[in-house]
Design a protein around this motif. Structure first.
Motif, PDB file in Angstrom:
ATOM      1  N   LEU A  67      -4.595  -1.145  -4.506  1.00  0.00           N
ATOM      2  CA  LEU A  67      -5.528  -0.223  -3.846  1.00  0.00           C
ATOM      3  C   LEU A  67      -6.858  -0.157  -4.579  1.00  0.00           C
ATOM      4  O   LEU A  67      -7.698   0.684  -4.277  1.00  0.00           O
ATOM      5  N   TRP A  92       0.815  -1.226   0.000  1.00  0.00           N
ATOM      6  CA  TRP A  92       0.000   0.000   0.000  1.00  0.00           C
ATOM      7  C   TRP A  92       0.842   1.267   0.000  1.00  0.00           C
ATOM      8  O   TRP A  92       0.351   2.350  -0.240  1.00  0.00           O
ATOM      9  N   LYS A  93       2.120   1.160   0.397  1.00  0.00           N
ATOM     10  CA  LYS A  93       2.995   2.329   0.526  1.00  0.00           C
ATOM     11  C   LYS A  93       2.371   3.326   1.508  1.00  0.00           C
ATOM     12  O   LYS A  93       1.713   2.897   2.450  1.00  0.00           O
ATOM     13  N   ASN A 128      -0.331   5.107   1.710  1.00  0.00           N
ATOM     14  CA  ASN A 128      -1.693   5.377   1.269  1.00  0.00           C
ATOM     15  C   ASN A 128      -2.668   4.748   2.256  1.00  0.00           C
ATOM     16  O   ASN A 128      -2.340   3.752   2.889  1.00  0.00           O
ATOM     17  N   MET A 129      -3.852   5.337   2.347  1.00  0.00           N
ATOM     18  CA  MET A 129      -4.968   4.829   3.146  1.00  0.00           C
ATOM     19  C   MET A 129      -4.867   5.194   4.627  1.00  0.00           C
ATOM     20  O   MET A 129      -4.020   4.691   5.365  1.00  0.00           O
TER      21      MET A 129
END
Ligand code: PGA
Length: 249
Positions: free
Chosen positions: A238, A11-12, A14-15
């Motif tokens: 994602l 996901w790096k 993100n979120m």
């Protein structure tokens, strides 16, 4: 014995936790597949809510990084015991973004590898060349070096359980997937390197992923290659598309 495929999302950064819960609720039915290991590698703050919402599904949860000390004065870091305490099974180590922006080296990756094994966490160790290195013809020399240093003092029994992700830097987030031939060639070279460090049995057991702009279109051919045992997927993990990647067949 055939190696089990492993498809992992990265996901790096993100979120948010609430976005993460929504995404996992959406993806849960789409990534159902008992023939493949499905791992969501998520930001540290998302780990607990993702584990909660993924309960009862085939989704396993991984971290994106981890420190190599047990505990103490290391502000901002996360320890292996913190991860295992909540049920984390995998950790991404040595991603090229960490090497580039956070001074991660093969030596620190090696320390983290040893710590992960000590705690029963499966490392997904990333390696990969830059475009410059590919053009200079030193791709395999560079990757062999990353693998050899990363696996220093790792036993054959441990190495058999590890995952290596081959991610050409020029293919990450660029929409430029390596060709199937390029990906297979390097993954075979990595397996050969493991055979040289250890033995054929270890090389036959270790799982090697390809990563770099994997999408629903490219996954089937990539994952069908003899030495590619799945993928490490950034952007497309994602989206609902991740379900198609997991169910690539
Ligand atoms: P990408 O990222 O799929 O967005 O190219 C892959 C990765 O960096 O693991």
């Amino acid at each position: 014995m055939a190696r089990r495929k492993i498809v992992a999302g990265n996901w790096k950064m993100n979120m948010t936790p609430s976005e993460a819960v929504k995404l996992v609720e959406t993806l849960k039915p789409l990534v159902a597949n008992d023939d493949v290991d499905v791992v969501f590698c998520v930001p540290a703050i998302d780990i607990i809510p993702v584990i909660e919402v993924a309960k009862g599904s085939n989704i396993q949860v991984g971290a994106e990084n981890m420190y190599f000390e047990e505990k103490g004065a290391y502000t901002g870091e996360i320890s292996p015991a913190m991860l295992t305490d909540v049920g984390v099974k995998y950790v991404v180590l040595g991603h090229s973004e960490r090497r580039e922006y956070f001074a991660e080296t093969s030596e620190t990756v090696n320390k983290k590898m040893l710590k992960a094994f000590e705690h029963g966490i499966t490392p997904i160790m990333c390696c990969g060349e830059s475009l410059e290195q590919r053009e200079q013809g030193i791709t395999m020399d560079w990757i062999r070096q990353q693998v050899k240093v990363g696996f220093l003092n790792v036993t054959a029994e441990q190495a058999k359980t590890a995952v290596i992700a081959y991610e050409p830097i020029w293919a990450i987030g660029t929409g430029k997937t390596a060709t199937t031939e390029q990906a297979q060639e390097v993954c075979a070279g990595i397996r050969q390197c493991i055979a040289e460090i250890y033995d054929d049995a270890t090389a036959a057991a270790i799982r090697i992923q390809y990563g770099g702009s994997v999408n629903a279109k490219t996954a089937p051919e990539l994952f069908a290659q003899a030495d590619i045992d799945g993928g490490l997927v950034g952007g497309a993990s994602l989206k609902e598309e991740f379900g198609q990647i997991v169910n690539y067949k």
